[in-house]
Scaffold this active site. Structure first.
Site, mmCIF file in Angstrom:
data_model
loop_
_atom_site.group_PDB
_atom_site.id
_atom_site.type_symbol
_atom_site.label_atom_id
_atom_site.label_comp_id
_atom_site.label_asym_id
_atom_site.label_seq_id
_atom_site.Cartn_x
_atom_site.Cartn_y
_atom_site.Cartn_z
ATOM 1 N N SER A 93 86.371 -43.488 48.703
ATOM 2 C CA SER A 93 85.079 -44.138 48.927
ATOM 3 C C SER A 93 84.884 -44.679 50.335
ATOM 4 C CB SER A 93 84.896 -45.273 47.925
ATOM 5 O OG SER A 93 85.938 -46.208 48.056
ATOM 6 N N HIS A 147 82.768 -40.499 43.433
ATOM 7 C CA HIS A 147 82.014 -40.021 44.603
ATOM 8 C C HIS A 147 81.964 -38.501 44.690
ATOM 9 C CE1 HIS A 147 81.506 -43.986 46.499
ATOM 10 N NE2 HIS A 147 82.665 -44.253 45.922
ATOM 11 N N LYS A 198 75.985 -43.391 41.301
ATOM 12 C CA LYS A 198 75.956 -42.694 42.588
ATOM 13 C C LYS A 198 75.068 -41.440 42.436
ATOM 14 C CE LYS A 198 80.326 -44.959 43.354
ATOM 15 N NZ LYS A 198 79.770 -46.234 43.805
HETATM 16 C C1 LIG Z 1 86.187 -44.730 43.470
HETATM 17 C C2 LIG Z 1 85.309 -45.675 42.725
HETATM 18 N N1 LIG Z 1 85.522 -45.863 41.412
HETATM 19 C C3 LIG Z 1 84.750 -46.706 40.701
HETATM 20 C C4 LIG Z 1 83.718 -47.394 41.273
HETATM 21 C C5 LIG Z 1 82.904 -48.348 40.465
HETATM 22 O O1 LIG Z 1 81.678 -47.805 40.156
HETATM 23 P P1 LIG Z 1 80.388 -48.684 39.841
HETATM 24 O O2 LIG Z 1 79.925 -49.261 41.133
HETATM 25 O O3 LIG Z 1 79.453 -47.693 39.259
HETATM 26 O O4 LIG Z 1 80.792 -49.751 38.885
HETATM 27 C C6 LIG Z 1 83.444 -47.216 42.625
HETATM 28 C C7 LIG Z 1 82.321 -47.920 43.254
HETATM 29 O O5 LIG Z 1 82.002 -47.825 44.371
HETATM 30 C C8 LIG Z 1 84.261 -46.328 43.372
HETATM 31 O O6 LIG Z 1 84.056 -46.155 44.682
#
Ligand SMILES: Cc1ncc(COP(=O)(O)O)c(C=O)c1O
Length: 405
Positions: free
Chosen positions: A185, A213, A244
């Protein structure tokens, strides 16, 4: 002494950042005009840090499905999936996700964060081994804490280090779960999944890939890195998010694992929180169909990602190892990062300021994410701002010229 006094060092660092201009961690948009433009202090700003990869937040079908659901089902479920909070739509979305991934089972959580928290902590517990890439997202680290499993970190994207650490475990009792991300991310780099799968096979571990992502971004059908790398059959669990590519909020876990539904009665982040509102479920289901049917979105996204990454690199900025919808520009120090972030905003570009300890190798980053909805002209405009500011702040060699696209 106040309870919050222990956070004094964070307060001081935050005050320093705020003193330089706008508050990067409390930006308040007055309006969102489209997936790529917002209004701030009465000015139109290009949105370049939203994770809205397919630009579906204003998709007319998603909006209509959402509006219809709120009228029919009300504004919220007011309860847990485990109690009164499962409506027909929640089950339909789980069926659609299982079918999209060609898996037997799917579970929908209220956020992507909770999908990692609830999935991982349901799969491993005390006495098990959780083997994490060092650059894992906070939700994976928090899942590790909740799980009470033994946590082993391996060097970022280093299958040899993963192998060494698993081998060191020898015959120690307990299950082994490796967790990696499809696209990371912060820097936008992808995991070497084929090599990781080879290690997993040899060492008899399970593998979970967080495609937060990469869903809708990679793979011929948009299923993510496991599909793009041709190793789906070796990935035991996939976590993803609706926040996303699918333009809403929520998360999921899919798998073929036997007894999968036991997770519904042992996973605390699934049980002890209210389920997603029907309007979110409806727009997500519609966005998933769109993702499946419209591969042009991925083509446009890839072209935009190439344009931004190549443009920034040609200017002389330090960026991630390959083109990706996430492009982070590495800044020499935090003060410069904050100054640049403010100057970009003043010049009509919003992106994410990411500072240590939330960044790989503690490097300050200007993190951007492109969308299929950006136009080439918008990306050109962003590159022109980067070119000018790079000169103004002495970040680029004098008279560096940007290659024309
Ligand atoms: C790799 C990863 N997993 C999980 C999440 C969590 O997702 P959410 O923001 O939809 O709760 C994120 C959020 O940016 C992320 O980058």
């Amino acid at each position: 002494m106040g309870l919050l006094d222990k956070h004094a060092s964070y307060r001081d660092a935050y005050s320093g950042i705020r003193a330089a201009g706008a508050d990067p961690f409390n930006v308040r948009f007055e309006g969102v005009l489209s997936p790529t433009e917002g209004l701030l202090d009465g000015r139109r700003i290009i949105l370049l840090g939203t994770n809205n990869y397919l630009g579906l937040t204003f998709d007319p079908d998603c909006i209509e499905a959402s509006a219809e659901a709120v009228r029919k089902w009300g504004t919220g479920t007011t309860g847990s999936r485990f109690a009164n909070g499962t409506f027909k739509g929640h089950a339909a979305l789980e069926d659609a996700l299982a079918s999209f991934y060609g898996r037997k089972h799917a579970m929908v959580f209220t956020t992507g964060y909770q999908a990692n928290l609830g999935g991982i902590s349901g799969l491993v517990g005390r006495g098990d081994h959780l083997i994490l890439d060092a650059d894992s997202h906070a939700s994976i680290y928090d899942a590790a804490r909740l799980s009470q499993s033994e946590v082993i970190r391996f060097r970022h994207n280093d299958p040899d280090d993963l192998y060494k650490r698993l081998r060191r475990l020898g015959d120690a009792p307990g299950g082994r779960l490796i967790v990696v991300e499809g696209i990371y991310s912060m820097m936008g780099d992808v995991a070497p999944l084929k090599e990781i799968v080879a290690v997993k096979r040899e060492m008899g571990a399970y593998l979970l890939v967080d495609e937060a992502h990469s869903m809708g971004v990679l793979g011929a059908r948009g299923r993510g890195l496991a599909e793009a790398a041709g190793v789906e059959a070796d990935v035991d669990f996939i976590v993803g998010t609706f926040s996303k590519s699918l333009g809403a909020v929520g998360g999921f876990l899919v798998s073929d694992e036997d007894n999968f539904d036991l997770l519904r009665i042992v996973s605390r982040p699934y049980m002890f929180t209210a389920s997603l509102p029907p309007a979110v479920i409806a727009s997500t289901l519609t966005a998933l169909r769109r993702l499946e049917e419209d591969s042009d979105l991925r083509v446009r996204l890839a072209a935009n990602a190439d344009q931004l990454w190549n443009g920034l690199r040609a200017l002389g900025y330090a960026v991630g190892p390959h083109a990706s919808p996430i492009t982070a520009v590495v800044m020499p120090d935090q003060a410069t990062a904050v100054t640049m972030w403010n100057a970009l905003l003043t010049n009509g570009v919003y992106l994410n300021l990411a500072v240590p300890p939330a960044t790989p190798d503690n490097r300050p980053l200007l993190r951007s994410s492109v969308s299929a909805a950006h136009t080439p002209a918008q990306i050109e405009a962003v590159l022109a701002v980067f070119a000018q500011l790079g000169q103004d702040f002495g970040l680029l060699p004098k008279r560096a010229r940007r290659a024309t696209a």
